[in-house]
Design an enzyme around this catalytic site. Sequence first.
Site, PDB file in Angstrom:
ATOM      1  N   TYR A  79      15.800  -6.736 -22.527  1.00 13.87           N
ATOM      2  CA  TYR A  79      15.676  -5.351 -23.002  1.00 13.87           C
ATOM      3  C   TYR A  79      14.312  -5.155 -23.651  1.00 13.87           C
ATOM      4  CZ  TYR A  79      16.943  -0.869 -24.982  1.00 13.87           C
ATOM      5  OH  TYR A  79      16.983   0.470 -25.281  1.00 13.87           O
ATOM      6  N   PHE A 131       2.301  20.397  -8.651  1.00 10.34           N
ATOM      7  CA  PHE A 131       3.424  19.824  -7.934  1.00 10.34           C
ATOM      8  C   PHE A 131       4.680  20.466  -8.546  1.00 10.34           C
ATOM      9  CE2 PHE A 131       6.761  16.649  -7.219  1.00 10.34           C
ATOM     10  CZ  PHE A 131       6.774  16.743  -5.841  1.00 10.34           C
ATOM     11  N   THR A 132       5.765  20.514  -7.780  1.00 10.56           N
ATOM     12  CA  THR A 132       6.943  21.279  -8.224  1.00 10.56           C
ATOM     13  C   THR A 132       7.429  20.886  -9.626  1.00 10.56           C
ATOM     14  OG1 THR A 132       8.283  19.688  -7.001  1.00 10.56           O
ATOM     15  CG2 THR A 132       7.805  21.768  -5.883  1.00 10.56           C
ATOM     16  N   ASP A 222      -3.058  12.505 -11.886  1.00  9.34           N
ATOM     17  CA  ASP A 222      -1.781  12.162 -11.242  1.00  9.34           C
ATOM     18  C   ASP A 222      -2.110  11.239 -10.074  1.00  9.34           C
ATOM     19  OD1 ASP A 222       0.410  12.032  -9.500  1.00  9.34           O
ATOM     20  OD2 ASP A 222       1.144  14.007 -10.063  1.00  9.34           O
ATOM     21  N   LYS A 265       5.349   5.838  -4.571  1.00 10.45           N
ATOM     22  CA  LYS A 265       4.499   6.164  -3.417  1.00 10.45           C
ATOM     23  C   LYS A 265       3.519   5.022  -3.131  1.00 10.45           C
ATOM     24  CE  LYS A 265       5.441  11.041  -3.748  1.00 10.45           C
ATOM     25  NZ  LYS A 265       5.209  11.995  -2.679  1.00 10.45           N
ATOM     26  N   ARG A 388       8.053  22.984   2.356  1.00  5.09           N
ATOM     27  CA  ARG A 388       7.099  23.111   1.261  1.00  5.09           C
ATOM     28  C   ARG A 388       6.482  24.489   1.370  1.00  5.09           C
ATOM     29  NH1 ARG A 388       7.968  18.942  -2.549  1.00  5.09           N
ATOM     30  NH2 ARG A 388       9.491  20.594  -2.755  1.00  5.09           N
ATOM     31  N   PHE A 454      14.955  24.535  -4.450  1.00  9.41           N
ATOM     32  CA  PHE A 454      14.878  23.876  -3.130  1.00  9.41           C
ATOM     33  C   PHE A 454      15.766  22.645  -3.040  1.00  9.41           C
ATOM     34  CE2 PHE A 454      12.249  20.224  -4.294  1.00  9.41           C
ATOM     35  CZ  PHE A 454      11.596  20.655  -5.442  1.00  9.41           C
TER      36      PHE A 454
HETATM   37  N1  F0G Z   1       3.342  13.947  -8.746  1.00  7.42           N
HETATM   38  C1  F0G Z   1       3.190  13.997  -7.419  1.00  7.42           C
HETATM   39  C2  F0G Z   1       1.854  14.233  -6.838  1.00  7.42           C
HETATM   40  C3  F0G Z   1       4.303  13.794  -6.593  1.00  7.42           C
HETATM   41  O1  F0G Z   1       4.136  13.837  -5.269  1.00  7.42           O
HETATM   42  C4  F0G Z   1       5.562  13.545  -7.185  1.00  7.42           C
HETATM   43  C5  F0G Z   1       6.745  13.366  -6.360  1.00  7.42           C
HETATM   44  C6  F0G Z   1       5.661  13.517  -8.566  1.00  7.42           C
HETATM   45  C7  F0G Z   1       4.521  13.714  -9.332  1.00  7.42           C
HETATM   46  C8  F0G Z   1       6.960  13.265  -9.249  1.00  7.42           C
HETATM   47  O2  F0G Z   1       7.266  11.931  -9.133  1.00  7.42           O
HETATM   48  O3  F0G Z   1       9.386  11.908  -7.791  1.00  7.42           O
HETATM   49  O4  F0G Z   1       8.651   9.899  -9.077  1.00  7.42           O
HETATM   50  O5  F0G Z   1       9.478  11.897 -10.256  1.00  7.42           O
HETATM   51  N2  F0G Z   1       6.804  13.629  -5.148  1.00  7.42           N
HETATM   52  C9  F0G Z   1       7.953  13.406  -4.271  1.00  7.42           C
HETATM   53  C10 F0G Z   1       7.726  14.034  -2.927  1.00  7.42           C
HETATM   54  C11 F0G Z   1       9.246  13.788  -4.860  1.00  7.42           C
HETATM   55  O6  F0G Z   1       8.654  14.002  -2.116  1.00  7.42           O
HETATM   56  O7  F0G Z   1       6.631  14.486  -2.637  1.00  7.42           O
HETATM   57  P1  F0G Z   1       8.778  11.380  -9.058  1.00  7.42           P
END
Ligand code: F0G
Length: 481
Positions: A79, A131-132, A222, A265, A388, A454
């Site tokens: 832990y 990003f979303t 990022d 990623k 998207r 979405f």
């Molecule tokens: N920043 C970027 C540029 C991303 O593409 C993502 C996630 C995140 C932050 C958030 O990271 O999913 O680990 O919490 N992109 C995924 C996609 C979900 O399908 O493009 P996460």
Amino acid sequence: MNIQLRNGKTIPVEMHKVRIVQKINLPPAKRRLEAMTEAGYNTFLLRTRDVFLDMLTDSGTNAMSDNQLAAMMIADDAYAGSESFFRLADTVRDILGFNYSIPVHQGRAAEHLLAKVFVKPGDVVLMNYHFTTTKAHFEIAGATVLEIYTDEAMNTSSTHPFRGNLDLRKFQECIDKYGAARIPFVRMEATTNLVGGQPFSLDNLRQVKQLAAAHNIPLVYDGSLISENAYFIKERDPSCAGMSIAEIIREMMSLVDLLYLSARKSTCVRGGLMATNSKDYYDRILAWLPLYEGFSTYGGMSIKEVEAMSVGLREMTDYHVASVSPEFIAYFVNRLLENGLPAVTPPGGLACHVDAKRFLPHLPQSQYPAGALAAAIYLASGVRSMERGSISMDRDAQGNDVPADLELARLAVPRRVYTLSQIEYAVDRLTWLYQHRELVGGLEFIEEPKVLRFFFGRLKALDGWGSKLVQAFEAEFGTAC
Ligand code: F0G
């Protein structure tokens, strides 16, 4: 690695061998129609048993290396005080040049902590593009998100090598208009996701840093697709051609005040990371970590993944690892272009993107062309892509739809997962769909969540176009596939 064949054509050849495989299933078109209807025309709601090629995302779906899997076996499950964390921190120091590392359970957890620590109501957060989840976190914290991209960013048939660049003139204008005190940071997203995986240049990053530093505005990076952005810098900026991926990454990081990333990623694991050289930032973030993520030496991640992330961070600096997905994407995009389809150019990272406005020009944006295209791709192929476009934008405070800048269907290419014959299959079925595009109609919401709609929203096909499309498919290919 791109290899030139005798006929002059270039194909990407894998610089790895496949040792573990997973069986997949190609459901026939009739079943695809049922599955799509059950999923409310939302590809997120499909079950993978109904999916042939899963190109929804490259997040957490990459093939890990033998060394990553091996490293998981020596994970020090504790832990607190885990040796696995200290190995990760050493790697971060080595590869990225940061002294302070904070693991988090995934990228959006880092965004949550960033919002918590840095963003207050009335702030203006500047970025090359949102990003979303990023936008949602900063807006919930009371800030306005402003995207200050260049004019080229929204040109989906561009030849510009760096469509992810931030517009410096707009940056200066925002500083003049809002004052630096209201700008908690400027955020640069590597291989800008919603612009179609488009990178920024090293030069642009340097200039952003210069202007930000002159006004004491921190530069947040990022780095979810950091190695891919480094690959594009090497390939597309002649002055960087002689640098290694590792050198480009180090150079970028030397400009950055705070890095965060989704480790799902480029580093091919499941987790996230924040890293900095500022003791002040570190202390402020760390204060919240045990509440939201976990103790400082695991941050909500499985320790096995912490161990594998350390290996993934080193491996992503290998040219053949950094290039594998962009080369497959370039092949995919170029094959679609050869067949006359409106694939987004130049080819980027993460995915092959198709411009739904040009694919389905008969659909108004209010009928969600990108969502319709993603659904139609699935019906015609069993390939799962992701919308998207405007479905990925939530309504404004007055309840109006917010039309997205771009309407894209995104066919992600997870790293080292799919082969060229599978890409060729997708190209073929997308081409068939393009030839029958007039059969594809619009979508309408039947269930619509308020935030990030979405993910769980359900829609229906206007005038039942799904069945007509499947009938046309079966007339040509029969009922077996
Ligand atoms: N920043 C970027 C540029 C991303 O593409 C993502 C996630 C995140 C932050 C958030 O990271 O999913 O680990 O919490 N992109 C995924 C996609 C979900 O399908 O493009 P996460």
